[in-house]
Write a protein that holds these residues in place. Sequence first.
Motif, short mmCIF file in Angstrom:
data_model
loop_
_atom_site.label_atom_id
_atom_site.label_comp_id
_atom_site.label_asym_id
_atom_site.label_seq_id
_atom_site.Cartn_x
_atom_site.Cartn_y
_atom_site.Cartn_z
N TRP A 292 0.07 4.29 -0.90
CA TRP A 292 -0.58 5.50 -0.37
C TRP A 292 -0.52 5.49 1.15
O TRP A 292 -0.41 6.55 1.78
CB TRP A 292 -2.00 5.63 -0.89
CG TRP A 292 -2.06 5.77 -2.38
CD1 TRP A 292 -2.51 4.85 -3.28
CD2 TRP A 292 -1.57 6.88 -3.17
NE1 TRP A 292 -2.36 5.32 -4.57
CE2 TRP A 292 -1.79 6.55 -4.53
CE3 TRP A 292 -0.98 8.11 -2.86
CZ2 TRP A 292 -1.43 7.43 -5.57
CZ3 TRP A 292 -0.62 8.97 -3.89
CH2 TRP A 292 -0.85 8.62 -5.23
N HIS B 106 0.73 12.72 -6.85
CA HIS B 106 -0.59 12.30 -6.39
C HIS B 106 -1.56 12.10 -7.55
O HIS B 106 -2.40 11.20 -7.53
CB HIS B 106 -1.11 13.36 -5.41
CG HIS B 106 -2.34 12.98 -4.68
ND1 HIS B 106 -3.55 13.55 -4.94
CD2 HIS B 106 -2.55 12.09 -3.68
CE1 HIS B 106 -4.46 13.02 -4.12
NE2 HIS B 106 -3.88 12.14 -3.35
N SER C 226 0.82 -1.22 0.00
CA SER C 226 0.00 0.00 0.00
C SER C 226 0.86 1.26 0.00
O SER C 226 1.21 1.82 1.04
CB SER C 226 -0.96 0.01 1.19
OG SER C 226 -1.79 1.15 1.09
N ASP D 165 -7.31 10.32 2.44
CA ASP D 165 -6.46 10.67 1.28
C ASP D 165 -5.09 11.11 1.78
O ASP D 165 -4.96 12.01 2.62
CB ASP D 165 -7.09 11.76 0.40
CG ASP D 165 -6.36 11.86 -0.92
OD1 ASP D 165 -6.88 11.41 -1.94
OD2 ASP D 165 -5.22 12.35 -0.90
N SER D 166 -4.06 10.49 1.19
CA SER D 166 -2.68 10.73 1.64
C SER D 166 -2.29 12.21 1.58
O SER D 166 -1.61 12.71 2.49
CB SER D 166 -1.72 9.90 0.78
OG SER D 166 -1.89 10.23 -0.58
N LYS E 197 -11.23 4.09 0.83
CA LYS E 197 -9.79 3.88 0.52
C LYS E 197 -8.96 4.16 1.76
O LYS E 197 -9.35 4.98 2.62
CB LYS E 197 -9.35 4.85 -0.59
CG LYS E 197 -10.16 4.71 -1.86
CD LYS E 197 -9.27 4.32 -2.99
CE LYS E 197 -9.97 4.33 -4.31
NZ LYS E 197 -10.23 3.02 -4.85
N VAL E 198 -7.81 3.50 1.82
CA VAL E 198 -6.81 3.84 2.83
C VAL E 198 -5.71 4.64 2.15
O VAL E 198 -5.50 4.46 0.94
CB VAL E 198 -6.22 2.57 3.49
CG1 VAL E 198 -7.25 1.92 4.38
CG2 VAL E 198 -5.68 1.58 2.46
N PRO E 199 -5.04 5.51 2.88
CA PRO E 199 -5.06 5.72 4.32
C PRO E 199 -6.19 6.68 4.75
O PRO E 199 -6.69 7.47 3.96
CB PRO E 199 -3.70 6.38 4.58
CG PRO E 199 -3.45 7.21 3.34
CD PRO E 199 -4.01 6.35 2.23
N1 LIG Z 1 -5.98 9.17 -3.65
C1 LIG Z 1 -5.93 8.22 -2.55
C2 LIG Z 1 -5.67 6.82 -3.10
C3 LIG Z 1 -5.81 5.77 -2.02
C4 LIG Z 1 -5.85 4.36 -2.58
O1 LIG Z 1 -6.02 4.13 -3.80
N2 LIG Z 1 -5.70 3.40 -1.67
C5 LIG Z 1 -5.82 2.00 -2.04
C6 LIG Z 1 -4.72 1.17 -1.36
S1 LIG Z 1 -3.06 1.72 -1.71
C7 LIG Z 1 -7.12 1.46 -1.49
O2 LIG Z 1 -7.57 1.84 -0.44
N3 LIG Z 1 -7.76 0.53 -2.20
C8 LIG Z 1 -9.00 -0.02 -1.74
C9 LIG Z 1 -9.10 -1.49 -1.97
O3 LIG Z 1 -8.11 -2.07 -2.43
O4 LIG Z 1 -10.15 -2.05 -1.66
C10 LIG Z 1 -4.85 8.67 -1.56
O5 LIG Z 1 -3.97 9.44 -1.96
O6 LIG Z 1 -4.92 8.32 -0.37
#
Ligand SMILES: N[C@@H](CCC(=O)N[C@@H](CS)C(=O)NCC(=O)O)C(=O)O
Length: 213
Positions: free
Chosen positions: A15, A103, A13, A67-68, A54-56
């Motif tokens: 982000w 980003h 992960s 959002d990171s 989404k994480v984080p």
């Molecule tokens: N724009 C978001 C992108 C976050 C993102 O895409 N996180 C991915 C993991 S790295 C996530 O949560 N995916 C959800 C999933 O896999 O169910 C940020 O900057 O935090």
Amino acid sequence: MDTTLVIGNKNYSSWSLRAWLPLRQAGLSFREEVIPLRRKDTAERILTWSPSGKVPALLHEGNTIWDSLAIGEYLADLCPQVGLLPAERPARARARSIIAEMHAGFVALRKECPMDMRAHRPAELSADTQRDVERISAIWEDCLEAVGGTGFLFGAPGLADAFYAPVASRFATYGILPGPLGQAYMQQVQEWPLYQEWLNAARQEAWDFNLTA
Ligand SMILES: N[C@@H](CCC(=O)N[C@@H](CS)C(=O)NCC(=O)O)C(=O)O
């Protein structure tokens, strides 16, 4: 009040790493809620914490920040003394620009070379990914030349480095070599004690997505 950072698997992960690094730099005590990605219950579990799914996500003093980039800006605002963003306005503007570029962009690199910190898997790159690599190398060189050719992107480690640390990890995994300044920067990131702490935790995780399959 409890401070919690909700993250995904540390090996994968990117982000999450981008939020964890500035939070550790900020020196706040917090607990980690790790939600393994790519499982049946992943979406449902993330949604109990993060409205975007989404994480984080950061929970701090009753605020939820997802959002990171929003988390990084929140921490820079909360702890200005830490220097997550450069003190001088022109450098701060450049830092924000390259953070935003990361980003919002480099889609080809992100798709073709997903973060997989434990792996070493040299790969042939598509033309689009090669273009991303060249642009990232140019960003790193511009920043490093402005601070005397060594160290972190704006001298001391900060938010810009947190955003490009997962890129240094991908370059190492996929055998991508930027120019000499870029290679020195990759080494700098890999020797960053906080990065090493995250990497060691990633190495100990049991989950494996088997990205080569
Ligand atoms: N724009 C978001 C992108 C976050 C993102 O895409 N996180 C991915 C993991 S790295 C996530 O949560 N995916 C959800 C999933 O896999 O169910 C940020 O900057 O935090």
